[in-house]
Design a protein around this motif. Structure first.
Motif, PDB file in Angstrom:
ATOM      1  N   LEU A  72       0.811  -1.212   0.000  1.00  0.00           N
ATOM      2  CA  LEU A  72       0.000   0.000   0.000  1.00  0.00           C
ATOM      3  C   LEU A  72       0.849   1.268   0.000  1.00  0.00           C
ATOM      4  O   LEU A  72       0.497   2.260  -0.640  1.00  0.00           O
ATOM      5  CB  LEU A  72      -0.950  -0.006   1.203  1.00  0.00           C
ATOM      6  CG  LEU A  72      -2.134  -0.978   1.080  1.00  0.00           C
ATOM      7  CD1 LEU A  72      -2.928  -1.014   2.382  1.00  0.00           C
ATOM      8  CD2 LEU A  72      -3.040  -0.575  -0.083  1.00  0.00           C
ATOM      9  N   VAL A  73       1.965   1.233   0.717  1.00  0.00           N
ATOM     10  CA  VAL A  73       2.867   2.392   0.709  1.00  0.00           C
ATOM     11  C   VAL A  73       3.411   2.607  -0.700  1.00  0.00           C
ATOM     12  O   VAL A  73       3.487   3.739  -1.202  1.00  0.00           O
ATOM     13  CB  VAL A  73       4.012   2.188   1.714  1.00  0.00           C
ATOM     14  CG1 VAL A  73       5.076   3.267   1.521  1.00  0.00           C
ATOM     15  CG2 VAL A  73       3.479   2.230   3.145  1.00  0.00           C
ATOM     16  N   TRP A  74       3.774   1.494  -1.343  1.00  0.00           N
ATOM     17  CA  TRP A  74       4.307   1.606  -2.704  1.00  0.00           C
ATOM     18  C   TRP A  74       3.217   2.004  -3.702  1.00  0.00           C
ATOM     19  O   TRP A  74       3.410   2.892  -4.542  1.00  0.00           O
ATOM     20  CB  TRP A  74       4.928   0.282  -3.135  1.00  0.00           C
ATOM     21  CG  TRP A  74       5.358   0.295  -4.589  1.00  0.00           C
ATOM     22  CD1 TRP A  74       6.501   0.831  -5.107  1.00  0.00           C
ATOM     23  CD2 TRP A  74       4.602  -0.222  -5.694  1.00  0.00           C
ATOM     24  NE1 TRP A  74       6.517   0.675  -6.477  1.00  0.00           N
ATOM     25  CE2 TRP A  74       5.373   0.033  -6.865  1.00  0.00           C
ATOM     26  CE3 TRP A  74       3.386  -0.874  -5.813  1.00  0.00           C
ATOM     27  CZ2 TRP A  74       4.937  -0.353  -8.135  1.00  0.00           C
ATOM     28  CZ3 TRP A  74       2.949  -1.258  -7.081  1.00  0.00           C
ATOM     29  CH2 TRP A  74       3.723  -0.992  -8.220  1.00  0.00           C
ATOM     30  N   ALA A  75       2.047   1.359  -3.629  1.00  0.00           N
ATOM     31  CA  ALA A  75       0.983   1.569  -4.616  1.00  0.00           C
ATOM     32  C   ALA A  75       0.284   2.911  -4.462  1.00  0.00           C
ATOM     33  O   ALA A  75      -0.251   3.451  -5.423  1.00  0.00           O
ATOM     34  CB  ALA A  75      -0.040   0.441  -4.520  1.00  0.00           C
ATOM     35  N   ARG A  76       0.261   3.444  -3.226  1.00  0.00           N
ATOM     36  CA  ARG A  76      -0.368   4.734  -2.934  1.00  0.00           C
ATOM     37  C   ARG A  76      -1.857   4.759  -3.315  1.00  0.00           C
ATOM     38  O   ARG A  76      -2.354   5.733  -3.856  1.00  0.00           O
ATOM     39  CB  ARG A  76       0.385   5.872  -3.644  1.00  0.00           C
ATOM     40  CG  ARG A  76       1.819   6.052  -3.193  1.00  0.00           C
ATOM     41  CD  ARG A  76       2.380   7.416  -3.571  1.00  0.00           C
ATOM     42  NE  ARG A  76       2.427   7.630  -4.995  1.00  0.00           N
ATOM     43  CZ  ARG A  76       3.528   7.941  -5.679  1.00  0.00           C
ATOM     44  NH1 ARG A  76       4.682   8.053  -5.055  1.00  0.00           N
ATOM     45  NH2 ARG A  76       3.486   8.154  -6.968  1.00  0.00           N
ATOM     46  N   TRP A  77      -2.548   3.677  -2.959  1.00  0.00           N
ATOM     47  CA  TRP A  77      -3.988   3.628  -3.233  1.00  0.00           C
ATOM     48  C   TRP A  77      -4.739   4.507  -2.241  1.00  0.00           C
ATOM     49  O   TRP A  77      -4.412   4.554  -1.055  1.00  0.00           O
ATOM     50  CB  TRP A  77      -4.498   2.202  -3.124  1.00  0.00           C
ATOM     51  CG  TRP A  77      -4.149   1.342  -4.299  1.00  0.00           C
ATOM     52  CD1 TRP A  77      -3.280   1.652  -5.304  1.00  0.00           C
ATOM     53  CD2 TRP A  77      -4.649   0.036  -4.577  1.00  0.00           C
ATOM     54  NE1 TRP A  77      -3.199   0.612  -6.188  1.00  0.00           N
ATOM     55  CE2 TRP A  77      -4.029  -0.392  -5.771  1.00  0.00           C
ATOM     56  CE3 TRP A  77      -5.534  -0.809  -3.932  1.00  0.00           C
ATOM     57  CZ2 TRP A  77      -4.293  -1.637  -6.332  1.00  0.00           C
ATOM     58  CZ3 TRP A  77      -5.792  -2.054  -4.487  1.00  0.00           C
ATOM     59  CH2 TRP A  77      -5.181  -2.460  -5.685  1.00  0.00           C
TER      60      TRP A  77
END
Length: 273
Positions: A72-77
């Motif tokens: 989630l940190v990487w994807a920034r959803w």
């Protein structure tokens, strides 16, 4: 002249979608189930002691939770943990989560607390909190967010999230749990209540808390069966909650069949002249 503004897509590294959620799910299963099998502890003995709980549940779940956070940190959803718009939730839709809370309290009241050492209780509590965080982040978070992308109705998003959550419990067959097939139905039904906890409050934290409390009582009951009037009432209400959950799911799917799932993540904004 008209213009349409999107759903914060400029912030995403990857667009929320079912294929992406499937990859996240598969990696989560590989991490958690793989570490649970590597512990060498049978499913039915996961919570027998503090040591078995830490090795077979806490460590695998912590690793799985870490994977979800990294993704989630990487994807920034956006709108994974909080809905941009709270969907209407009448008294009937609050009934299922409320009964689940009552059952949890009755189970805990009926327990023989003297049987459990403090370290054992803390280990089971840690496992329960991790289950609540990880599984809600995955299902009522990542999966639901993905299903709300596109043109699906909220009813279909709820249905597919519920079925996916139930089907996830088939992985317990890999842990030599013969009751995994029954768990599919029971988990799917309780998942309806967890969805409603998020929907009614607009935040996934409520679903995490309900999930953690429900599993905490369930795990302890599995180790030491409670007795007395409270336990009897809880056993009766468990049957009631599954019937109520089935009825509630049908109501949700039918009633929400025309509500765009995107309502919970905000409408596209447009201007016209």
């Amino acid at each position: 002249m008209s213009a349409t503004v999107g759903y914060s897509s400029a912030r995403w590294r990857v667009t929320p979608s079912v294929p992406v959620a499937t990859v996240v799910f598969v990696v989560y299963v590989m991490i958690v189930v793989g570490l649970m099998r590597a512990s060498g502890i049978g499913y039915e003995h996961f919570f027998d002691s503090a040591d078995s709980t830490l090795r077979s549940a806490v460590l695998p779940l912590a690793a799985g939770a870490a994977w979800l956070v990294v993704f989630l940190v990487w994807a920034r959803w956006d709108h994974v943990f909080r809905d941009a718009r709270r969907l209407p939730t009448g008294w009937f839709l609050w009934l299922l989560p409320a009964v689940m809370v009552v059952i949890t309290v009755l189970h805990l009241v009926g327990l023989d607390w003297a049987f459990f050492e403090p370290g054992h209780l803390l280990a089971v509590l840690a496992a329960s909190v991790l289950v609540g965080f990880a599984e809600e982040t995955l299902f009522r978070g990542i999966v639901l967010r993905s299903l709300r992308q596109g043109v699906r109705s909220e009813g279909m998003a709820v249905l597919w999230t519920t079925l996916w959550f139930g089907g996830f419990h088939l992985t317990n067959l890999l842990l030599e749990e013969p009751g995994a097939v029954l768990q599919v139905a029971f988990a799917a039904l309780t998942g309806t209540g967890l969805y409603l906890a998020r929907r009614g409050t607009g935040t996934i934290v409520a679903a995490m808390a309900l999930h953690a409390a429900w599993d905490f009582s369930t795990f302890l009951v599995g180790v030491r069966e409670p007795a007395g009037a409270a336990a009897g009432a809880a056993n009766f209400l468990v049957v009631v909650v599954y019937v109520l959950a089935a009825a509630t799911l049908v109501v949700l799917v039918v009633r929400e069949r025309r509500r765009p799932a995107r309502e919970a993540i905000g409408r596209a904004q447009g201007t016209s002249r």
